[in-house]
Scaffold this motif. Sequence first.
Motif, short mmCIF file in Angstrom:
data_model
loop_
_atom_site.label_atom_id
_atom_site.label_comp_id
_atom_site.label_asym_id
_atom_site.label_seq_id
_atom_site.Cartn_x
_atom_site.Cartn_y
_atom_site.Cartn_z
N VAL A 212 -7.16 15.28 -43.18
CA VAL A 212 -7.51 16.31 -44.08
C VAL A 212 -8.56 15.77 -45.17
CG1 VAL A 212 -5.46 17.37 -43.87
CG2 VAL A 212 -5.51 15.72 -45.66
N PRO A 213 -9.24 16.54 -45.90
CA PRO A 213 -10.37 16.01 -46.68
C PRO A 213 -9.46 15.51 -48.11
CG PRO A 213 -10.67 18.38 -46.28
CD PRO A 213 -9.39 18.06 -45.82
N LEU A 214 -10.13 14.53 -48.62
CA LEU A 214 -9.82 13.78 -49.85
C LEU A 214 -10.37 14.55 -50.92
CD1 LEU A 214 -8.54 11.50 -51.23
CD2 LEU A 214 -10.41 9.88 -50.75
N VAL A 215 -9.78 14.94 -51.90
CA VAL A 215 -10.15 15.24 -53.33
C VAL A 215 -9.79 13.96 -54.46
CG1 VAL A 215 -10.24 16.98 -55.14
CG2 VAL A 215 -10.04 17.82 -52.58
N CYS A 216 -11.05 13.65 -55.05
CA CYS A 216 -10.79 12.42 -55.79
C CYS A 216 -11.57 12.58 -57.00
CB CYS A 216 -11.23 11.21 -55.00
SG CYS A 216 -10.87 9.64 -55.57
#
Length: 232
Positions: free
Chosen positions: A88-92
């Motif tokens: 899944v995408p990483l939101v950082c």
Amino acid sequence: MTTRCSTTTTPAPRFLLLGDSHAGCVGRAARDAALPFVGGPVGSGRDFLGPFFDVDDRALTFRDAHAQRLFREFLDTLEVTGLGGLEVPLVCTFGLSAHTLATRQNWDIHRDRRGTVPGAFLRSALFTDLVRANVRGALAFYEHTAAHGLRVLAPLPPQRVPGMSDPDVFFAVQDVVGTELARRGVEIVDLRDRVTDARGHQRDVFCQQDDTIHGNDAFGRLVVAELLDHGL
């Protein structure tokens, strides 16, 4: 603030959230919107500027024990052993703590007779190099995620400049860091045209009350809406 914000109910998590305290309102907004995700803040902004992790056999380990424990819990929830297995995408938000780097006393040596940091300096290669050096830990982290081919989205923080920070330096730092992240394949989530006034500062309606740096839940909802527009 290192309070964990997460939800692991079905349907499957849509993204992994990692960051400093600015990730808190994003996590709360996602939870309130019943948007499944895993993660949350794992430390304060200054913790993720200089070197903060090690890599052994391509596995990343946070040097801070508390951050590592949370990180390990998040990965276990996603049933992966490391970032390399993330599906899944990483939101950082690592490295985007511009107000910390813009602390006034850090730049006193560069001020002119009027007490301001000259615009020519803020646009110089020297300034860029100084900012890069100060966020080298975060830049190394995004190089690690790029090496694994991860999709990473980085929401710009609230445009709030506390009294301890120099506004001109704040905005210049943010521009440098944003450029460096984009060069590493990070998608910048930029809400400035929707949340700021004519000076470029966060409007009160999107500010956490009795707080000088954080956005409120209304700001978090805008970030989450933008993430959904990005396909999360």
